[in-house]
Design a protein around this motif. Structure first.
Motif, PDB file in Angstrom:
ATOM      1  N   GLN A 123       2.385  -7.681   1.781  1.00  0.00           N
ATOM      2  CA  GLN A 123       0.827  -7.206   2.303  1.00  0.00           C
ATOM      3  C   GLN A 123      -0.031  -7.998   2.839  1.00  0.00           C
ATOM      4  OE1 GLN A 123       0.225  -2.853   1.241  1.00  0.00           O
ATOM      5  NE2 GLN A 123      -1.430  -3.310   2.132  1.00  0.00           N
ATOM      6  N   GLY A 124       0.079  -8.177   3.542  1.00  0.00           N
ATOM      7  CA  GLY A 124      -1.513  -8.727   3.875  1.00  0.00           C
ATOM      8  C   GLY A 124      -1.330 -10.459   4.109  1.00  0.00           C
ATOM      9  N   LYS A 127      -2.268 -11.523   7.608  1.00  0.00           N
ATOM     10  CA  LYS A 127      -3.041 -10.938   8.458  1.00  0.00           C
ATOM     11  C   LYS A 127      -3.569 -12.623   9.308  1.00  0.00           C
ATOM     12  CE  LYS A 127      -6.919  -7.969   8.559  1.00  0.00           C
ATOM     13  NZ  LYS A 127      -6.560  -7.371  10.206  1.00  0.00           N
ATOM     14  N   LEU A 128      -4.183 -12.613  10.152  1.00  0.00           N
ATOM     15  CA  LEU A 128      -4.556 -13.889  10.824  1.00  0.00           C
ATOM     16  C   LEU A 128      -6.146 -13.105  11.520  1.00  0.00           C
ATOM     17  CD1 LEU A 128      -4.541 -16.618  11.743  1.00  0.00           C
ATOM     18  CD2 LEU A 128      -3.446 -16.397  13.510  1.00  0.00           C
ATOM     19  N   ARG A 129      -7.478 -13.876  10.860  1.00  0.00           N
ATOM     20  CA  ARG A 129      -8.588 -13.220  10.960  1.00  0.00           C
ATOM     21  C   ARG A 129      -9.999 -14.808  11.681  1.00  0.00           C
ATOM     22  NH1 ARG A 129     -12.048 -11.005   7.604  1.00  0.00           N
ATOM     23  NH2 ARG A 129     -13.273  -9.890   8.748  1.00  0.00           N
ATOM     24  N   ILE A 130      -9.647 -14.231  12.740  1.00  0.00           N
ATOM     25  CA  ILE A 130     -10.953 -15.517  13.068  1.00  0.00           C
ATOM     26  C   ILE A 130     -12.410 -14.572  13.854  1.00  0.00           C
ATOM     27  CG2 ILE A 130     -10.899 -16.908  15.435  1.00  0.00           C
ATOM     28  CD1 ILE A 130      -7.224 -15.575  14.656  1.00  0.00           C
ATOM     29  N   TYR A 154       6.379 -16.438  16.504  1.00  0.00           N
ATOM     30  CA  TYR A 154       6.358 -15.053  16.746  1.00  0.00           C
ATOM     31  C   TYR A 154       5.311 -14.281  16.561  1.00  0.00           C
ATOM     32  CZ  TYR A 154      10.895 -17.046  14.997  1.00  0.00           C
ATOM     33  OH  TYR A 154      12.162 -17.513  15.136  1.00  0.00           O
ATOM     34  N   PRO A 155       4.586 -14.442  17.034  1.00  0.00           N
ATOM     35  CA  PRO A 155       3.144 -13.979  17.478  1.00  0.00           C
ATOM     36  C   PRO A 155       2.698 -12.659  17.087  1.00  0.00           C
ATOM     37  CG  PRO A 155       3.792 -14.295  19.348  1.00  0.00           C
ATOM     38  CD  PRO A 155       4.551 -15.284  18.564  1.00  0.00           C
ATOM     39  N   LYS A 156       4.465 -11.375  17.567  1.00  0.00           N
ATOM     40  CA  LYS A 156       4.377 -10.025  17.246  1.00  0.00           C
ATOM     41  C   LYS A 156       4.277  -9.939  15.708  1.00  0.00           C
ATOM     42  CE  LYS A 156       5.358  -8.945  21.185  1.00  0.00           C
ATOM     43  NZ  LYS A 156       4.076  -7.952  21.821  1.00  0.00           N
ATOM     44  N   ALA A 157       4.805 -10.989  14.707  1.00  0.00           N
ATOM     45  CA  ALA A 157       4.777 -10.586  13.359  1.00  0.00           C
ATOM     46  C   ALA A 157       3.678 -11.126  12.967  1.00  0.00           C
ATOM     47  CB  ALA A 157       6.135 -11.901  12.844  1.00  0.00           C
ATOM     48  N   TRP A 158       2.807 -11.485  13.325  1.00  0.00           N
ATOM     49  CA  TRP A 158       1.351 -11.557  12.542  1.00  0.00           C
ATOM     50  C   TRP A 158       0.472 -10.156  13.055  1.00  0.00           C
ATOM     51  CZ3 TRP A 158      -0.643 -15.968   9.997  1.00  0.00           C
ATOM     52  CH2 TRP A 158       0.344 -16.830  10.487  1.00  0.00           C
ATOM     53  N   ASP A 159      -0.565 -10.309  12.176  1.00  0.00           N
ATOM     54  CA  ASP A 159      -1.714  -9.349  12.391  1.00  0.00           C
ATOM     55  C   ASP A 159      -3.112  -9.835  12.582  1.00  0.00           C
ATOM     56  OD1 ASP A 159      -3.213  -6.842  12.098  1.00  0.00           O
ATOM     57  OD2 ASP A 159      -3.213  -6.252   9.943  1.00  0.00           O
ATOM     58  N   ILE A 160      -3.085 -10.390  14.050  1.00  0.00           N
ATOM     59  CA  ILE A 160      -4.288 -10.642  14.607  1.00  0.00           C
ATOM     60  C   ILE A 160      -5.553  -9.744  14.954  1.00  0.00           C
ATOM     61  CG2 ILE A 160      -4.732 -11.802  16.109  1.00  0.00           C
ATOM     62  CD1 ILE A 160      -2.145 -13.116  16.538  1.00  0.00           C
ATOM     63  N   GLU A 161      -6.424 -10.671  14.747  1.00  0.00           N
ATOM     64  CA  GLU A 161      -7.441  -9.733  14.651  1.00  0.00           C
ATOM     65  C   GLU A 161      -9.038 -11.138  14.984  1.00  0.00           C
ATOM     66  OE1 GLU A 161     -11.417  -6.548  13.348  1.00  0.00           O
ATOM     67  OE2 GLU A 161     -10.179  -7.855  11.998  1.00  0.00           O
ATOM     68  N   VAL A 162      -9.489 -11.347  15.894  1.00  0.00           N
ATOM     69  CA  VAL A 162     -10.079 -11.760  16.387  1.00  0.00           C
ATOM     70  C   VAL A 162     -11.623 -11.425  17.063  1.00  0.00           C
ATOM     71  CG1 VAL A 162     -11.240 -13.671  18.087  1.00  0.00           C
ATOM     72  CG2 VAL A 162      -8.424 -13.691  18.145  1.00  0.00           C
ATOM     73  N   VAL A 163     -12.984 -11.367  15.880  1.00  0.00           N
ATOM     74  CA  VAL A 163     -13.807 -10.668  15.718  1.00  0.00           C
ATOM     75  C   VAL A 163     -14.773 -11.522  17.134  1.00  0.00           C
ATOM     76  CG1 VAL A 163     -15.555  -9.505  15.045  1.00  0.00           C
ATOM     77  CG2 VAL A 163     -13.636  -9.922  13.495  1.00  0.00           C
TER      78      VAL A 163
END
Length: 312
Positions: A123-124, A127-130, A154-163
Protein backbone atom coordinates in the motif's frame (compact mmCIF):
# COMPACT_ATOMS: atom_id res chain seq x y z
CA UNK A 1 7.48 43.91 6.62
CA UNK A 2 7.07 47.05 4.55
CA UNK A 3 10.57 48.27 5.42
CA UNK A 4 12.01 44.87 4.47
CA UNK A 5 10.24 45.07 1.13
CA UNK A 6 11.58 48.57 0.48
CA UNK A 7 15.13 47.50 1.32
CA UNK A 8 14.78 44.55 -1.02
CA UNK A 9 13.86 46.83 -3.86
CA UNK A 10 16.53 49.45 -3.36
CA UNK A 11 15.65 52.46 -5.51
CA UNK A 12 12.33 54.07 -4.76
CA UNK A 13 9.77 54.87 -7.40
CA UNK A 14 9.04 58.62 -7.67
CA UNK A 15 5.31 58.01 -7.15
CA UNK A 16 4.81 56.98 -3.50
CA UNK A 17 1.48 55.30 -4.25
CA UNK A 18 3.02 53.28 -7.05
CA UNK A 19 5.83 52.30 -4.72
CA UNK A 20 3.29 51.27 -2.10
CA UNK A 21 1.59 49.04 -4.69
CA UNK A 22 4.93 47.45 -5.45
CA UNK A 23 5.56 46.80 -1.77
CA UNK A 24 2.16 45.18 -1.36
CA UNK A 25 2.74 42.98 -4.39
CA UNK A 26 6.05 41.92 -2.84
CA UNK A 27 4.44 41.18 0.52
CA UNK A 28 1.71 39.05 -1.02
CA UNK A 29 3.68 37.17 -3.65
CA UNK A 30 7.43 37.88 -3.23
CA UNK A 31 7.47 39.09 -6.83
CA UNK A 32 10.55 41.28 -7.10
CA UNK A 33 10.83 44.10 -9.62
CA UNK A 34 14.47 45.13 -9.73
CA UNK A 35 15.37 48.68 -10.84
CA UNK A 36 15.77 47.55 -14.45
CA UNK A 37 12.19 46.28 -14.39
CA UNK A 38 10.56 49.31 -12.81
CA UNK A 39 9.40 50.71 -16.14
CA UNK A 40 7.69 47.40 -16.91
CA UNK A 41 6.02 47.46 -13.51
CA UNK A 42 4.77 51.00 -14.09
CA UNK A 43 3.43 50.12 -17.55
CA UNK A 44 1.51 47.11 -16.28
CA UNK A 45 -0.02 49.04 -13.38
CA UNK A 46 -0.95 51.98 -15.59
CA UNK A 47 -2.63 49.64 -18.08
CA UNK A 48 -4.81 48.35 -15.24
CA UNK A 49 -5.61 51.93 -14.20
CA UNK A 50 -6.78 52.62 -17.73
CA UNK A 51 -8.96 49.50 -17.76
CA UNK A 52 -10.69 50.53 -14.54
CA UNK A 53 -10.83 54.26 -15.29
CA UNK A 54 -8.74 55.45 -12.34
CA UNK A 55 -7.00 58.79 -12.73
CA UNK A 56 -3.89 58.03 -10.67
CA UNK A 57 -2.07 55.36 -8.66
CA UNK A 58 -3.38 56.66 -5.34
CA UNK A 59 -6.98 56.06 -6.43
CA UNK A 60 -6.04 52.60 -7.62
CA UNK A 61 -4.17 51.86 -4.38
CA UNK A 62 -7.31 52.72 -2.43
CA UNK A 63 -9.25 50.35 -4.66
CA UNK A 64 -6.68 47.61 -4.08
CA UNK A 65 -6.88 47.94 -0.32
CA UNK A 66 -10.67 47.80 -0.39
CA UNK A 67 -10.83 44.96 -2.95
CA UNK A 68 -8.38 42.18 -1.99
CA UNK A 69 -9.24 40.12 -5.07
CA UNK A 70 -7.86 42.89 -7.26
CA UNK A 71 -4.33 41.95 -6.25
CA UNK A 72 -4.74 38.59 -7.98
CA UNK A 73 -5.89 40.37 -11.13
CA UNK A 74 -2.88 42.67 -10.96
CA UNK A 75 -0.55 39.70 -10.49
CA UNK A 76 -1.92 38.26 -13.73
CA UNK A 77 -0.78 41.40 -15.52
CA UNK A 78 2.62 41.52 -13.82
CA UNK A 79 3.75 37.99 -14.64
CA UNK A 80 4.62 36.70 -18.09
CA UNK A 81 2.86 33.36 -18.43
CA UNK A 82 4.89 32.10 -21.35
CA UNK A 83 4.78 28.34 -21.66
CA UNK A 84 4.32 25.56 -24.19
CA UNK A 85 4.08 21.79 -24.34
CA UNK A 86 7.29 19.87 -23.65
CA UNK A 87 9.25 23.03 -22.96
CA UNK A 88 12.91 22.18 -22.20
CA UNK A 89 12.64 18.87 -24.09
CA UNK A 90 15.92 17.52 -22.68
CA UNK A 91 14.30 17.43 -19.24
CA UNK A 92 11.41 15.33 -20.52
CA UNK A 93 13.87 13.02 -22.27
CA UNK A 94 15.79 12.57 -19.02
CA UNK A 95 12.54 11.99 -17.13
CA UNK A 96 11.44 9.29 -19.53
CA UNK A 97 14.75 7.57 -20.22
CA UNK A 98 16.43 7.77 -16.80
CA UNK A 99 14.20 8.88 -13.92
CA UNK A 100 11.17 6.69 -14.66
CA UNK A 101 13.17 3.45 -15.20
CA UNK A 102 15.02 4.10 -11.93
CA UNK A 103 11.72 4.66 -10.13
CA UNK A 104 10.23 1.51 -11.59
CA UNK A 105 13.22 -0.55 -10.50
CA UNK A 106 13.34 0.93 -6.97
CA UNK A 107 9.60 0.67 -6.35
CA UNK A 108 9.48 -2.83 -7.82
CA UNK A 109 12.14 -4.00 -5.38
CA UNK A 110 10.37 -2.25 -2.51
CA UNK A 111 7.09 -3.88 -3.48
CA UNK A 112 8.68 -7.34 -3.57
CA UNK A 113 10.20 -6.80 -0.12
CA UNK A 114 6.80 -5.76 1.22
CA UNK A 115 5.26 -9.07 0.18
CA UNK A 116 7.41 -10.84 2.74
CA UNK A 117 6.29 -8.61 5.60
CA UNK A 118 3.23 -8.69 7.79
CA UNK A 119 2.20 -5.02 7.54
CA UNK A 120 0.16 -3.23 4.91
CA UNK A 121 1.95 -4.92 2.05
CA UNK A 122 2.47 -2.69 -0.97
CA UNK A 123 0.00 0.00 0.00
CA UNK A 124 1.36 3.39 -1.07
CA UNK A 125 4.52 2.01 -2.68
CA UNK A 126 3.24 2.50 -6.22
CA UNK A 127 2.04 6.05 -5.59
CA UNK A 128 3.77 8.65 -7.76
CA UNK A 129 3.35 12.31 -6.77
CA UNK A 130 4.47 15.25 -8.87
CA UNK A 131 4.24 18.98 -8.19
CA UNK A 132 4.23 21.55 -10.99
CA UNK A 133 4.73 24.86 -9.15
CA UNK A 134 3.91 27.79 -11.40
CA UNK A 135 1.99 25.62 -13.86
CA UNK A 136 0.74 28.61 -15.89
CA UNK A 137 -1.96 27.54 -18.39
CA UNK A 138 -1.40 23.83 -17.94
CA UNK A 139 0.95 22.81 -20.73
CA UNK A 140 3.63 21.68 -18.28
CA UNK A 141 1.55 19.35 -16.08
CA UNK A 142 -0.18 17.81 -19.09
CA UNK A 143 3.24 17.28 -20.70
CA UNK A 144 4.39 15.57 -17.51
CA UNK A 145 1.28 13.39 -17.45
CA UNK A 146 1.82 12.32 -21.07
CA UNK A 147 5.45 11.50 -20.33
CA UNK A 148 4.42 9.31 -17.40
CA UNK A 149 1.80 7.45 -19.39
CA UNK A 150 4.19 6.92 -22.28
CA UNK A 151 7.32 6.25 -20.23
CA UNK A 152 6.11 3.89 -17.52
CA UNK A 153 5.93 0.27 -18.63
CA UNK A 154 2.74 -0.37 -16.67
CA UNK A 155 1.19 3.07 -15.96
CA UNK A 156 -2.07 1.56 -14.74
CA UNK A 157 -0.15 -0.11 -11.91
CA UNK A 158 0.68 3.31 -10.49
CA UNK A 159 -1.40 5.71 -8.44
CA UNK A 160 -0.36 8.93 -10.19
CA UNK A 161 -1.14 12.47 -9.01
CA UNK A 162 0.18 15.57 -10.75
CA UNK A 163 -0.56 18.63 -8.60
CA UNK A 164 -0.53 21.74 -10.79
CA UNK A 165 -0.53 25.09 -8.97
CA UNK A 166 -0.32 28.74 -9.91
CA UNK A 167 -1.18 32.09 -8.38
CA UNK A 168 -2.88 33.34 -11.56
CA UNK A 169 -6.66 32.94 -11.65
CA UNK A 170 -6.78 33.21 -15.42
CA UNK A 171 -4.05 30.60 -15.84
CA UNK A 172 -5.80 28.19 -13.52
CA UNK A 173 -9.03 28.66 -15.47
CA UNK A 174 -7.25 27.83 -18.73
CA UNK A 175 -5.52 24.81 -17.20
CA UNK A 176 -8.83 23.44 -15.91
CA UNK A 177 -10.57 24.01 -19.22
CA UNK A 178 -7.77 22.22 -21.02
CA UNK A 179 -8.45 23.74 -24.44
CA UNK A 180 -5.48 24.64 -26.62
CA UNK A 181 -5.54 26.32 -30.02
CA UNK A 182 -3.89 24.56 -32.94
CA UNK A 183 -0.75 26.70 -32.82
CA UNK A 184 -0.22 25.79 -29.15
CA UNK A 185 -0.17 22.08 -29.96
CA UNK A 186 2.75 22.16 -32.39
CA UNK A 187 5.32 20.72 -29.92
CA UNK A 188 3.22 17.61 -29.27
CA UNK A 189 3.92 14.60 -31.51
CA UNK A 190 0.85 14.01 -33.70
CA UNK A 191 0.26 10.49 -32.37
CA UNK A 192 0.05 11.85 -28.81
CA UNK A 193 -2.49 14.46 -29.87
CA UNK A 194 -4.62 11.72 -31.35
CA UNK A 195 -4.20 9.60 -28.25
CA UNK A 196 -4.70 12.13 -25.46
CA UNK A 197 -6.70 15.02 -26.96
CA UNK A 198 -10.13 15.52 -28.46
CA UNK A 199 -10.03 17.64 -31.59
CA UNK A 200 -12.52 20.46 -32.01
CA UNK A 201 -12.88 23.62 -34.07
CA UNK A 202 -9.67 25.62 -33.84
CA UNK A 203 -7.83 23.31 -31.45
CA UNK A 204 -8.23 20.40 -29.06
CA UNK A 205 -9.32 19.61 -25.52
CA UNK A 206 -7.26 17.53 -23.11
CA UNK A 207 -8.78 14.07 -22.86
CA UNK A 208 -10.08 12.43 -19.72
CA UNK A 209 -7.07 10.13 -19.33
CA UNK A 210 -4.79 13.14 -18.78
CA UNK A 211 -7.34 15.11 -16.79
CA UNK A 212 -7.75 12.25 -14.33
CA UNK A 213 -4.07 12.54 -13.38
CA UNK A 214 -3.83 16.33 -13.00
CA UNK A 215 -5.24 18.30 -10.06
CA UNK A 216 -5.21 22.07 -10.59
CA UNK A 217 -5.06 24.19 -7.42
CA UNK A 218 -4.39 27.82 -6.44
CA UNK A 219 -0.78 27.99 -5.26
CA UNK A 220 1.01 31.03 -3.87
CA UNK A 221 4.69 30.24 -3.43
CA UNK A 222 4.93 33.07 -0.94
CA UNK A 223 2.56 31.14 1.34
CA UNK A 224 4.57 27.96 0.86
CA UNK A 225 7.78 29.76 1.77
CA UNK A 226 6.03 31.01 4.89
CA UNK A 227 5.11 27.46 5.90
CA UNK A 228 1.43 27.64 4.94
CA UNK A 229 -0.40 24.83 3.17
CA UNK A 230 -2.26 25.59 -0.08
CA UNK A 231 -5.93 26.40 0.37
CA UNK A 232 -8.06 23.29 0.74
CA UNK A 233 -5.07 21.00 1.37
CA UNK A 234 -5.11 19.06 4.60
CA UNK A 235 -2.61 16.39 5.45
CA UNK A 236 -0.32 14.61 3.02
CA UNK A 237 1.31 17.68 1.50
CA UNK A 238 4.91 17.15 0.55
CA UNK A 239 6.95 14.00 -0.16
CA UNK A 240 6.79 14.66 -3.91
CA UNK A 241 8.78 12.33 -6.13
CA UNK A 242 9.20 15.04 -8.77
CA UNK A 243 8.95 18.81 -8.53
CA UNK A 244 8.89 21.08 -11.57
CA UNK A 245 9.49 24.73 -10.74
CA UNK A 246 10.74 26.26 -13.96
CA UNK A 247 11.10 29.90 -14.95
CA UNK A 248 9.55 30.97 -11.65
CA UNK A 249 12.58 31.73 -9.52
CA UNK A 250 13.61 34.55 -11.86
CA UNK A 251 10.74 36.65 -10.49
CA UNK A 252 12.14 36.64 -6.93
CA UNK A 253 14.92 38.51 -5.17
CA UNK A 254 18.10 36.53 -4.32
CA UNK A 255 17.06 36.16 -0.67
CA UNK A 256 13.65 34.84 -1.71
CA UNK A 257 15.27 32.53 -4.24
CA UNK A 258 17.26 30.93 -1.43
CA UNK A 259 14.10 30.48 0.61
CA UNK A 260 12.29 29.01 -2.39
CA UNK A 261 15.06 26.48 -3.00
CA UNK A 262 14.88 25.43 0.65
CA UNK A 263 11.10 25.09 0.40
CA UNK A 264 11.21 23.03 -2.80
CA UNK A 265 13.84 20.75 -1.28
CA UNK A 266 11.66 20.28 1.78
CA UNK A 267 8.74 19.25 -0.44
CA UNK A 268 10.78 16.54 -2.15
CA UNK A 269 10.87 12.97 -0.94
CA UNK A 270 14.37 11.59 -0.36
CA UNK A 271 15.78 10.68 -3.75
CA UNK A 272 13.23 12.93 -5.49
CA UNK A 273 14.07 15.12 -8.48
CA UNK A 274 13.76 18.88 -8.96
CA UNK A 275 13.57 20.33 -12.48
CA UNK A 276 14.38 24.05 -12.80
CA UNK A 277 14.41 26.49 -15.71
CA UNK A 278 17.33 26.97 -18.10
CA UNK A 279 18.33 30.22 -16.37
CA UNK A 280 17.89 28.90 -12.81
CA UNK A 281 20.96 26.92 -11.72
CA UNK A 282 21.20 26.33 -7.98
CA UNK A 283 24.97 26.51 -7.47
CA UNK A 284 24.73 29.88 -5.68
CA UNK A 285 22.34 28.58 -3.02
CA UNK A 286 22.62 26.38 0.06
CA UNK A 287 20.58 23.18 -0.22
CA UNK A 288 20.67 19.41 0.14
CA UNK A 289 20.26 18.75 -3.58
CA UNK A 290 22.88 17.44 -5.98
CA UNK A 291 23.05 18.20 -9.68
CA UNK A 292 22.57 15.24 -12.01
CA UNK A 293 25.70 15.70 -14.16
CA UNK A 294 24.79 13.33 -17.01
CA UNK A 295 21.31 14.75 -17.52
CA UNK A 296 22.46 17.39 -19.99
CA UNK A 297 19.95 19.83 -18.46
CA UNK A 298 19.12 21.34 -15.08
CA UNK A 299 17.97 18.45 -12.90
CA UNK A 300 18.70 18.06 -9.20
CA UNK A 301 18.19 15.16 -6.84
CA UNK A 302 17.57 15.15 -3.11
CA UNK A 303 20.22 13.14 -1.31
CA UNK A 304 18.56 10.01 0.02
CA UNK A 305 20.60 9.56 3.19
CA UNK A 306 19.57 12.93 4.62
CA UNK A 307 16.73 12.58 7.06
CA UNK A 308 13.66 14.09 5.45
CA UNK A 309 11.60 16.16 7.88
CA UNK A 310 9.04 18.34 6.15
CA UNK A 311 7.29 21.02 8.15
CA UNK A 312 4.56 21.33 5.52
Amino acid sequence: MEMAASRAYGDELPDPCLDRIRERVFQLSRLYFAPRKLSLFRQRVESRLAQLGFADCCSYLDHLERTPGEYLTLLDLLTINETFFFRNPDQFTHLRQVVLPELELARGRELMRSWGGSGEGGQGIMKLRILCAGCSTGEEPYSVAMTLLEGLRYPKAWDIEVVAGDISKSCLKSAREGFYEIERLHNIPPHLIGKYFTATAGGAFVGEELRSLVRVIPLNLNDLMGGELPAGIGTGWGEFDLVFCRNVMIYFSPACQQLLVETLSRLLAPGGHLFTGDAEPLHLFDHDLVAVPKAGCLVYRKVENIEHASSL
